[in-house]
Design a protein around this motif. Sequence first.
Motif, mmCIF file in Angstrom:
data_model
loop_
_atom_site.group_PDB
_atom_site.id
_atom_site.type_symbol
_atom_site.label_atom_id
_atom_site.label_comp_id
_atom_site.label_asym_id
_atom_site.label_seq_id
_atom_site.Cartn_x
_atom_site.Cartn_y
_atom_site.Cartn_z
ATOM 1 N N PHE A 38 120.583 -35.591 35.574
ATOM 2 C CA PHE A 38 119.994 -34.468 36.319
ATOM 3 C C PHE A 38 119.060 -33.668 35.398
ATOM 4 O O PHE A 38 117.925 -33.350 35.738
ATOM 5 N N ARG A 39 119.541 -33.408 34.185
ATOM 6 C CA ARG A 39 118.762 -32.569 33.272
ATOM 7 C C ARG A 39 117.530 -33.301 32.755
ATOM 8 O O ARG A 39 116.467 -32.689 32.605
ATOM 9 N N SER A 40 117.631 -34.601 32.495
ATOM 10 C CA SER A 40 116.406 -35.263 32.011
ATOM 11 C C SER A 40 115.400 -35.404 33.144
ATOM 12 O O SER A 40 114.189 -35.308 32.920
ATOM 13 N N TYR A 41 115.903 -35.576 34.373
ATOM 14 C CA TYR A 41 115.006 -35.611 35.535
ATOM 15 C C TYR A 41 114.227 -34.290 35.639
ATOM 16 O O TYR A 41 113.017 -34.265 35.812
ATOM 17 N N LEU A 42 114.976 -33.193 35.479
ATOM 18 C CA LEU A 42 114.331 -31.872 35.596
ATOM 19 C C LEU A 42 113.368 -31.603 34.456
ATOM 20 O O LEU A 42 112.319 -30.982 34.647
ATOM 21 N N ALA A 43 113.727 -32.065 33.266
ATOM 22 C CA ALA A 43 112.854 -31.827 32.116
ATOM 23 C C ALA A 43 111.463 -32.410 32.404
ATOM 24 O O ALA A 43 110.445 -31.778 32.108
ATOM 25 N N VAL A 44 111.421 -33.588 33.042
ATOM 26 C CA VAL A 44 110.130 -34.217 33.366
ATOM 27 C C VAL A 44 109.377 -33.361 34.391
ATOM 28 O O VAL A 44 108.182 -33.088 34.247
ATOM 29 N N MET A 45 110.109 -32.911 35.435
ATOM 30 C CA MET A 45 109.457 -32.084 36.467
ATOM 31 C C MET A 45 108.888 -30.801 35.896
ATOM 32 O O MET A 45 107.793 -30.367 36.239
ATOM 33 N N ILE A 46 109.680 -30.188 35.012
ATOM 34 C CA ILE A 46 109.252 -28.906 34.432
ATOM 35 C C ILE A 46 108.006 -29.123 33.559
ATOM 36 O O ILE A 46 107.044 -28.358 33.616
ATOM 37 N N GLU A 47 108.033 -30.195 32.808
ATOM 38 C CA GLU A 47 106.887 -30.527 31.954
ATOM 39 C C GLU A 47 105.614 -30.677 32.803
ATOM 40 O O GLU A 47 104.546 -30.176 32.451
ATOM 41 N N ASP B 182 104.782 -24.288 44.162
ATOM 42 C CA ASP B 182 106.169 -24.293 44.614
ATOM 43 C C ASP B 182 107.026 -23.285 43.842
ATOM 44 O O ASP B 182 106.567 -22.615 42.917
ATOM 45 N N LEU B 183 108.306 -23.248 44.266
ATOM 46 C CA LEU B 183 109.235 -22.283 43.680
ATOM 47 C C LEU B 183 109.476 -22.545 42.196
ATOM 48 O O LEU B 183 109.648 -21.620 41.406
ATOM 49 N N LEU B 184 109.461 -23.805 41.818
ATOM 50 C CA LEU B 184 109.665 -24.133 40.403
ATOM 51 C C LEU B 184 108.529 -23.569 39.565
ATOM 52 O O LEU B 184 108.762 -22.970 38.504
ATOM 53 N N ALA B 185 107.299 -23.729 40.055
ATOM 54 C CA ALA B 185 106.148 -23.179 39.322
ATOM 55 C C ALA B 185 106.279 -21.656 39.218
ATOM 56 O O ALA B 185 106.012 -21.060 38.168
ATOM 57 N N ALA B 186 106.735 -21.022 40.326
ATOM 58 C CA ALA B 186 106.896 -19.557 40.319
ATOM 59 C C ALA B 186 107.982 -19.149 39.322
ATOM 60 O O ALA B 186 107.854 -18.139 38.622
ATOM 61 N N ASP C 145 108.474 -11.494 30.345
ATOM 62 C CA ASP C 145 109.724 -12.235 30.167
ATOM 63 C C ASP C 145 109.669 -13.527 30.989
ATOM 64 O O ASP C 145 109.119 -13.539 32.076
ATOM 65 N N ARG C 146 110.218 -14.589 30.474
ATOM 66 C CA ARG C 146 110.276 -15.838 31.235
ATOM 67 C C ARG C 146 111.565 -16.583 30.908
ATOM 68 O O ARG C 146 112.215 -16.325 29.903
ATOM 69 N N LEU C 147 111.887 -17.560 31.791
ATOM 70 C CA LEU C 147 113.115 -18.329 31.608
ATOM 71 C C LEU C 147 112.929 -19.371 30.510
ATOM 72 O O LEU C 147 111.862 -19.986 30.413
ATOM 73 N N SER C 148 113.952 -19.580 29.700
ATOM 74 C CA SER C 148 113.896 -20.637 28.686
ATOM 75 C C SER C 148 114.077 -21.990 29.386
ATOM 76 O O SER C 148 114.449 -22.042 30.562
ATOM 77 N N ALA C 149 113.870 -23.087 28.656
ATOM 78 C CA ALA C 149 114.001 -24.419 29.268
ATOM 79 C C ALA C 149 115.405 -24.626 29.828
ATOM 80 O O ALA C 149 115.582 -25.102 30.952
ATOM 81 N N GLU C 150 116.428 -24.227 29.067
ATOM 82 C CA GLU C 150 117.797 -24.439 29.549
ATOM 83 C C GLU C 150 118.096 -23.540 30.755
ATOM 84 O O GLU C 150 118.747 -23.953 31.703
ATOM 85 N N GLU C 151 117.601 -22.314 30.707
ATOM 86 C CA GLU C 151 117.814 -21.396 31.843
ATOM 87 C C GLU C 151 117.170 -21.944 33.115
ATOM 88 O O GLU C 151 117.718 -21.848 34.208
ATOM 89 N N LEU C 152 115.975 -22.530 32.936
ATOM 90 C CA LEU C 152 115.284 -23.110 34.094
ATOM 91 C C LEU C 152 116.050 -24.278 34.683
ATOM 92 O O LEU C 152 116.226 -24.383 35.899
ATOM 93 N N GLN C 153 116.523 -25.152 33.805
ATOM 94 C CA GLN C 153 117.306 -26.296 34.298
ATOM 95 C C GLN C 153 118.552 -25.803 35.019
ATOM 96 O O GLN C 153 118.926 -26.324 36.072
ATOM 97 N N ALA C 154 119.182 -24.782 34.448
ATOM 98 C CA ALA C 154 120.428 -24.277 35.033
ATOM 99 C C ALA C 154 120.176 -23.698 36.429
ATOM 100 O O ALA C 154 120.915 -23.985 37.374
#
Length: 412
Positions: free
Chosen positions: A205-214, A223-227, A236-245
């Motif tokens: 799940f997390r490696s899938y998301l890492a690709v999407m976030i990249e 979309d909501l992920l971009a927002a 202030d912004r979310l860190s990579a782990e916070e975003l995945q979570a």
Amino acid sequence: LTTVAKSLLAEVDALYNCEAEALTNPYRTYARLRKEAPVLIYRDVAAVSHYVDAHAMLSNTTDYSNSRSLGSHVTALAASLSPEARAMLLECVRFHDRWLVRLDPPDHTRIRGLAHRVFTPRRISGMTETIQIITDQLLDEAQAKGPTVDLIDEVIYKVPLMVVGNMLGVPAADYERIHQWSKTVAVFISDFGNPVEMFATLKDFRSYLAVMIEERRREPHTDLLAALLAPDETGDRLSAEELQAIFILLLFAGHDTTTNLVGSGLAALLSRPDQLVLLRDEPELIGNAVEELLRFEAPNQTIHRYALRDTRVHDVLIPAGMSIKLMVGSANHDPARFPNPDEFDVRRSDTRHLSFGFGPHFCLGQALARLEARILISTFLERFPQASLAGELKWKPNLMFRGLEALPVALS
Ligand code: HEM
């Protein structure tokens, strides 16, 4: 513990072990708990069953934490596992504790603010037409397959999954994969019983998301992920782990619970012809009917906390460090709060249930869940006025997330 009847403990064991018969009607055991042990300390967990207590504890962030990695439940479970499984459990629980729903202030306040900013009423109400189109299309397909279908498998789970997937920018081809991952997540969150499977799922799940976030970082998206990726006005912004979570939480919470609500809800309605008639004669009752369904069959039967210090609830000492289950399903059926609580009544005027929680963690997606449930249920009843249940109902073996395995329905 010595004063609690053995027969009650046997019932609680059956519930905690998710035995099929106990889950068919957990409300009988909840009634005994409220009467005989309003705070039951058993199996390293304090179960709180009265509405008034659960309600007060939900907004008390001074005495109770949302973290689950620290509670007595995880400590006891970890001690019983092999070193390898224990390491996997602790890593999964550590990541789970990064989810918005598991954070305490000040982290919770910060991340909730960042998430809230994109989860606007406008964005939610803007989904109305999409939800209606998806619902109509899936019902057409189910009708073509009929006359008898499993409504959960053909229609119900797909609607919230497609909606939240669409909002978050997940490609449609990946929905099924996310649905399968979410099943593992639901089992894990309820009692941490499958750490090895969860470890593998989280990795995927997390490696899938890492690709999407990249991808979102490279190219502009709406979309909501971009927002969620964008910084707020203070930078202030979310860190990579916070975003995945938060992304996993939204995908999981955004479809599994709503599926359970609509599935249990339609089953409750189809087995009560008098209530169906009321709703058919007065379709504007749908909003109230959905609230009553939320109260009657809470999709989240338990909400979890952990005692930061010694507290007394209903005159029982909950020691610091103890894991706590707030029994929402019981609170919603507490006769001290709701008259005739075991009666299902689409006209009930006071339905202020705890199914979306209460206080600082109040469900972020409640407006979306309510909108989806209203559209799905009212469209189904309108299109299939002759529909009836076509088989036994079996509940999923999960005490926390109450939902049906299948909803066999004859459409006409
Ligand atoms: C019928 C459907 C749903 C039910 C019964 C439900 C239930 C809940 C409950 C009980 C909580 C609070 C947990 C706690 O206090 O520990 C919660 C929080 C949350 N829910 Fe829902 N939920 C539903 C649908 C959704 C949907 C559709 C989304 C998003 C698309 C969503 C996203 C969230 C999030 C992000 C939180 C964490 C909020 C926070 O901790 O500040 N939920 N939900």
